[in-house]
Design a protein around this motif. Structure first.
Motif, PDB file in Angstrom:
ATOM      1  N   UNK A 169      10.447  41.484  42.115  1.00  0.00           N
ATOM      2  CA  UNK A 169      11.296  41.233  43.329  1.00  0.00           C
ATOM      3  C   UNK A 169      12.147  39.673  43.210  1.00  0.00           C
ATOM      4  N   UNK A 170      11.711  38.839  42.808  1.00  0.00           N
ATOM      5  CA  UNK A 170      12.440  37.479  42.630  1.00  0.00           C
ATOM      6  C   UNK A 170      13.581  37.783  41.462  1.00  0.00           C
ATOM      7  N   UNK A 171      13.026  38.542  40.329  1.00  0.00           N
ATOM      8  CA  UNK A 171      14.170  38.802  39.252  1.00  0.00           C
ATOM      9  C   UNK A 171      15.278  39.757  39.770  1.00  0.00           C
ATOM     10  N   UNK A 172      15.056  40.625  40.383  1.00  0.00           N
ATOM     11  CA  UNK A 172      15.919  41.571  40.665  1.00  0.00           C
ATOM     12  C   UNK A 172      16.800  41.100  41.820  1.00  0.00           C
ATOM     13  N   UNK A 173      16.251  40.298  42.771  1.00  0.00           N
ATOM     14  CA  UNK A 173      17.147  39.623  43.812  1.00  0.00           C
ATOM     15  C   UNK A 173      18.123  38.769  42.812  1.00  0.00           C
ATOM     16  N   UNK A 174      17.651  37.928  42.016  1.00  0.00           N
ATOM     17  CA  UNK A 174      18.581  37.135  41.489  1.00  0.00           C
ATOM     18  C   UNK A 174      19.723  38.081  40.450  1.00  0.00           C
ATOM     19  N   UNK A 175      19.274  38.889  39.925  1.00  0.00           N
ATOM     20  CA  UNK A 175      20.110  39.987  39.033  1.00  0.00           C
ATOM     21  C   UNK A 175      21.072  40.564  39.832  1.00  0.00           C
ATOM     22  N   UNK A 176      20.692  41.015  41.135  1.00  0.00           N
ATOM     23  CA  UNK A 176      21.508  41.866  42.119  1.00  0.00           C
ATOM     24  C   UNK A 176      22.573  40.943  42.657  1.00  0.00           C
ATOM     25  N   UNK A 177      22.211  39.531  42.842  1.00  0.00           N
ATOM     26  CA  UNK A 177      23.331  38.640  43.601  1.00  0.00           C
ATOM     27  C   UNK A 177      24.120  38.346  42.217  1.00  0.00           C
ATOM     28  N   UNK A 178      23.826  38.183  40.964  1.00  0.00           N
ATOM     29  CA  UNK A 178      24.979  37.846  39.987  1.00  0.00           C
ATOM     30  C   UNK A 178      25.782  39.078  39.727  1.00  0.00           C
ATOM     31  N   UNK A 179      25.155  40.372  39.766  1.00  0.00           N
ATOM     32  CA  UNK A 179      25.858  41.383  39.841  1.00  0.00           C
ATOM     33  C   UNK A 179      26.934  41.740  40.856  1.00  0.00           C
ATOM     34  N   UNK A 180      26.484  41.361  42.067  1.00  0.00           N
ATOM     35  CA  UNK A 180      27.579  41.637  43.059  1.00  0.00           C
ATOM     36  C   UNK A 180      28.513  40.578  42.999  1.00  0.00           C
ATOM     37  N   UNK A 181      28.477  39.329  42.559  1.00  0.00           N
ATOM     38  CA  UNK A 181      29.316  38.157  42.403  1.00  0.00           C
ATOM     39  C   UNK A 181      30.256  38.679  41.153  1.00  0.00           C
ATOM     40  N   UNK A 182      29.694  39.508  40.172  1.00  0.00           N
ATOM     41  CA  UNK A 182      30.712  39.888  39.122  1.00  0.00           C
ATOM     42  C   UNK A 182      31.769  40.903  39.514  1.00  0.00           C
ATOM     43  N   UNK A 183      30.986  41.796  40.369  1.00  0.00           N
ATOM     44  CA  UNK A 183      31.907  42.977  40.781  1.00  0.00           C
ATOM     45  C   UNK A 183      32.934  42.557  41.747  1.00  0.00           C
ATOM     46  N   UNK A 184      32.499  41.495  42.563  1.00  0.00           N
ATOM     47  CA  UNK A 184      33.410  41.412  43.530  1.00  0.00           C
ATOM     48  C   UNK A 184      34.963  41.006  42.936  1.00  0.00           C
ATOM     49  N   UNK A 185      35.066  40.296  41.969  1.00  0.00           N
ATOM     50  CA  UNK A 185      36.142  39.924  41.228  1.00  0.00           C
ATOM     51  C   UNK A 185      36.740  40.980  40.500  1.00  0.00           C
ATOM     52  N   UNK A 186      36.243  42.101  40.384  1.00  0.00           N
ATOM     53  CA  UNK A 186      36.858  43.347  39.335  1.00  0.00           C
ATOM     54  C   UNK A 186      38.080  43.896  40.044  1.00  0.00           C
ATOM     55  N   UNK A 187      39.127  44.359  39.471  1.00  0.00           N
ATOM     56  CA  UNK A 187      40.276  45.277  40.073  1.00  0.00           C
ATOM     57  C   UNK A 187      40.473  46.368  39.164  1.00  0.00           C
ATOM     58  N   UNK A 188      39.847  46.448  37.989  1.00  0.00           N
ATOM     59  CA  UNK A 188      40.226  47.870  37.205  1.00  0.00           C
ATOM     60  C   UNK A 188      38.836  48.309  36.603  1.00  0.00           C
ATOM     61  N   UNK A 189      39.019  49.746  36.333  1.00  0.00           N
ATOM     62  CA  UNK A 189      37.837  50.230  35.593  1.00  0.00           C
ATOM     63  C   UNK A 189      37.708  49.661  34.214  1.00  0.00           C
TER      64      UNK A 189
END
Length: 311
Positions: A169-189
């Motif tokens: 759970x701890x590992x996945x929370x961190x991975x999910x947070x990092x993933x969401x931050x990376x996705x937030x800045x994307x503008x193209x496929x």
């Protein structure tokens, strides 16, 4: 980011070579189990470079690397991010020279660094005391008045792959947070495609999938990234023996109706056309992603992303 701190005390024994090698194999499998959940964010921190480690007194890491069964594990371990010594991951200007950690009567620098930074300790399970999901430490901090404050603390820990389950759970929370931050800045496929190995390391893609990602409308980029994250999480837990049909999906995933399957044939990685009729939706409608399960690799392979086929 799961920071894994190698417990140097677990590498100072006088155990027989076979036991040391088996213990190193177990620990590396634990490290790779963490990296399976968050390959991009996993950082292995040690007292000295991994290539220079002594696994026990008189037992250099090269003796383990030379084993046939260790070659693939060593190759995968080298791919991970690594830093040394421990202080390299401390906040800038901080040395923590006023804090000391002990396990039993021994000062444990690596486990102490794990507690100070909110990381995970890892050890070779050569001795029973290191074969645990959590370890108790005594923390002593020097005070300004010359005295000291002593407390008992616990640090999350893994010496075997089985120990990692307690920390998922701890590992996945961190991975999910990092993933969401990376996705937030994307503008193209195309940007999303470029990050696929870091954000979704367990998923596979056909060669032609890149073209479909490049053609994605901007409004679909983040929703597609979120669906990919859900698929990544699903296959990370998948045991095809216990779940022979499919993983436990995190969103609405299903196979295509019989009369639409003719639309779902795509070239696979070997150039052969195969049926990719498993699919999921993404908004705004009618976004669709098509893939097939690859049971032998315990994953799935994506062939198409874009507008619903035939619409």
């Amino acid at each position: 980011m799961p920071q894994l701190f190698l417990n140097e005390k677990s590498c100072e024994t006088t155990a027989d070579p076979d036991r040391v090698n088996r213990s190193m194999t177990e620990m590396v499998k634990a490290v790779l189990a963490v990296a399976r959940e968050d390959r991009a964010g996993t950082l292995l921190v040690s007292r000295e470079p991994v290539k220079s480690l002594q696994l026990a007194q008189g037992h250099a890491i090269g003796k383990w690397i030379g084993l046939p069964e260790a070659k693939d594990l060593w190759r995968r371990l080298l791919i991970l991010q690594a830093k040394w010594p421990y202080r390299e991951v401390y906040p800038e200007g901080e040395t923590y020279s006023d804090v000391e950690y002990r396990h039993g009567e021994e000062v444990t620098e690596g486990l102490g660094a794990a507690h100070l930074t909110g990381g995970l300790g890892v050890s070779l399970p050569v001795e029973p005391r290191w074969d645990a999901e959590r370890l108790a430490l005594v923390r002593e901090e020097l005070l300004d008045d010359g005295g000291s404050h002593v407390t008992r603390v616990e640090v999350p820990h893994a010496a075997r792959r089985e120990h990692v389950a307690a920390h998922l759970p701890w590992i996945r929370r961190g991975a999910d947070t990092a993933r969401q931050e990376a996705l937030a800045g994307l503008r193209s496929g195309a940007e999303l495609w470029g990050l696929r190995a870091d954000l979704f390391p367990l998923l596979q893609f056909t060669p032609l999938a890149e073209q479909h990602f490049a053609e994605l409308h901007e409004v679909w980029v983040r929703p597609v990234g979120e669906r990919l994250g859900e698929l990544q999480d699903a296959v990370s837990d998948w045991d095809p023996v216990r779940q022979p049909v499919s993983p436990q999906w995190r969103s609405h995933v299903r196979t295509e109706f019989q009369n639409r399957r003719r639309l779902c044939w795509f070239p696979d990685t070997d150039g052969e056309k195969r049926l990719f009729d498993w699919h999921c939706d993404f908004l705004p409608s009618p976004g669709r992603m098509h893939f097939r399960l690859v049971h032998e690799d315990r994953t799935l392979r994506i062939a198409y992303v874009g507008r619903k086929l035939g619409v």
